[in-house]
Design an enzyme around this catalytic site. Structure first.
Site, PDB file in Angstrom:
ATOM      1  N   GLU A   1       0.813  -1.221   0.000  1.00  0.00           N
ATOM      2  CA  GLU A   1       0.000   0.000   0.000  1.00  0.00           C
ATOM      3  C   GLU A   1       0.843   1.266   0.000  1.00  0.00           C
ATOM      4  O   GLU A   1       0.542   2.220  -0.723  1.00  0.00           O
ATOM      5  CB  GLU A   1      -0.959  -0.010   1.190  1.00  0.00           C
ATOM      6  CG  GLU A   1      -2.191  -0.873   1.011  1.00  0.00           C
ATOM      7  CD  GLU A   1      -1.923  -2.364   1.138  1.00  0.00           C
ATOM      8  OE1 GLU A   1      -2.807  -3.169   0.799  1.00  0.00           O
ATOM      9  OE2 GLU A   1      -0.805  -2.719   1.581  1.00  0.00           O
TER      10      GLU A   1
ATOM     11  N   HIS B   1     -10.064  -5.577  10.282  1.00  0.00           N
ATOM     12  CA  HIS B   1     -10.563  -5.192   8.975  1.00  0.00           C
ATOM     13  C   HIS B   1     -11.882  -4.442   9.071  1.00  0.00           C
ATOM     14  O   HIS B   1     -12.623  -4.363   8.097  1.00  0.00           O
ATOM     15  CB  HIS B   1     -10.757  -6.434   8.096  1.00  0.00           C
ATOM     16  CG  HIS B   1      -9.495  -7.148   7.786  1.00  0.00           C
ATOM     17  ND1 HIS B   1      -9.454  -8.487   7.488  1.00  0.00           N
ATOM     18  CD2 HIS B   1      -8.217  -6.712   7.741  1.00  0.00           C
ATOM     19  CE1 HIS B   1      -8.200  -8.852   7.262  1.00  0.00           C
ATOM     20  NE2 HIS B   1      -7.431  -7.790   7.407  1.00  0.00           N
TER      21      HIS B   1
END
Length: 329
Positions: A61, A130
């Site tokens: 990322e 998450h």
């Protein structure tokens, strides 16, 4: 004219429209190409536009968000998909220290037309690591625009606006919304940032929210209406910049307010809404502003516990009744 589409289809329509309109628009992210995207937003686009415009990235990322910032600084308009906004923690330095600040540092000479999009929050059983709601985190930093549409029409319209913006836009979707349906206007239905939507009109109490919690507020308003209580529901849509005027005007009409968020209570958007109302409509209030938030625990995996950890229709109804009747509890 309008056509009924899913939230997923509306997002994809916006991406396709801008890929066709502007050759500088490119898509960047993990598994968005050959695989079609974890959430199928980009399904088929790799075959349609090729690997130079639909760019599959490594699992990094910080690397691909940093690369996209460089693309934006040099004239492209990248749209980055983060598989879930929780993974953006790995790119937070790039987003906060570079994407949010380069235009300011350069005195406006260098623009960063970058959209970072993906699912935010819970409701799809992905457990604690998450299931973060990051609107307050990114909303804190000047230089970033933060949006959270709930309807398919706004998903398309706000994505069009985001792609055309010369600043970094944090585009917060919700995995639990991807399959929801609604009417989507044909053609260019770009939605101006910083303007809230009155999702339901009413004169007794104002319910303020954004993202998938707007649906919760609408369900609560239906429950309240059974007892003759007409709730006005404000969908903020855009969190930075936020439409203070629409919120304040509604509270001046109803004299009572409940702010609803999925994220934890402390340091949240609901606190900011309450502060705005306190600053600008204090004399119009007949009761203190109530806040409804998620439980102060990491999001559970078990479905029954996940439901218990997020706001419910019952909680919103109870909060509305408290500001109406000043009940204890």
């Amino acid at each position: 004219m309008a056509e009924v589409k899913t939230y997923r289809e509306a997002l994809r329509e916006a991406l396709v429209g801008e890929l066709d309109r502007d050759e500088n628009v490119v898509l960047v992210g993990e598994d968005i190409g050959v695989y079609g995207g974890t959430h199928l937003i980009t399904d088929g686009l790799y075959e349609q536009y090729g690997p130079q415009r639909v760019i599959d990235t490594p699992i990094s990322e910080g690397g691909f968000v940093g690369a996209a910032i460089g693309m934006a600084m040099t004239g492209l308009r990248p749209i980055v998909e983060v598989m879930t906004w929780n993974f953006s923690f790995l790119a937070a330095d790039q987003i906060i220290q570079n994407a949010a600040k380069v235009r300011y540092f350069s005195g406006g000479q260098v623009k960063v037309p970058l959209v970072i999009r993906g699912p935010n929050g819970g409701g799809v059983q992905l457990s604690a690591q998450h299931t973060h709601s990051l609107e307050s985190f990114y909303g804190h930093f000047p230089g970033l625009k933060v949006v959270a549409p709930v309807t398919p029409n706004d998903a398309k319209g706000m994505m069009l606006t985001a792609i055309r913006d010369d600043n970094c836009v944090i585009f917060l979707e919700a995995g639990a919304l991807y399959g929801t349906k609604g009417e989507v206007a044909e053609g260019d239905n770009a939605v101006q940032f910083g303007r809230a939507r009155i999702a339901r009109e009413g004169g007794d109490v104002t319910l303020v929210s954004y993202g998938r919690q707007v649906a919760l507020c609408l369900a609560a308003a239906e429950r309240l209406a059974e007892d003759g209580i007409e709730a006005e529901v404000i969908d903020l849509r855009c969190l930075r910049p936020m439409d203070e005027e629409t919120v304040v005007a509604s509270v001046r009409k109803t004299h009572r307010a409940v702010a609803v968020q999925e994220q934890w209570r402390w340091f949240g958007v609901a606190s900011e809404v309450a502060a705005i109302i306190q600053d600008r409509a204090f004399d119009d209030l007949d009761a203190p502003v109530e806040r409804v938030s998620g439980a102060e625990v990491p999001a559970p995996y078990a479905h029954n516990l996940e439901i218990a950890a997020f706001p419910s229709t019952d909680q919103v109804v109870a909060a509305a009744r408290r500001v109406l009747y000043r009940e204890e509890g």
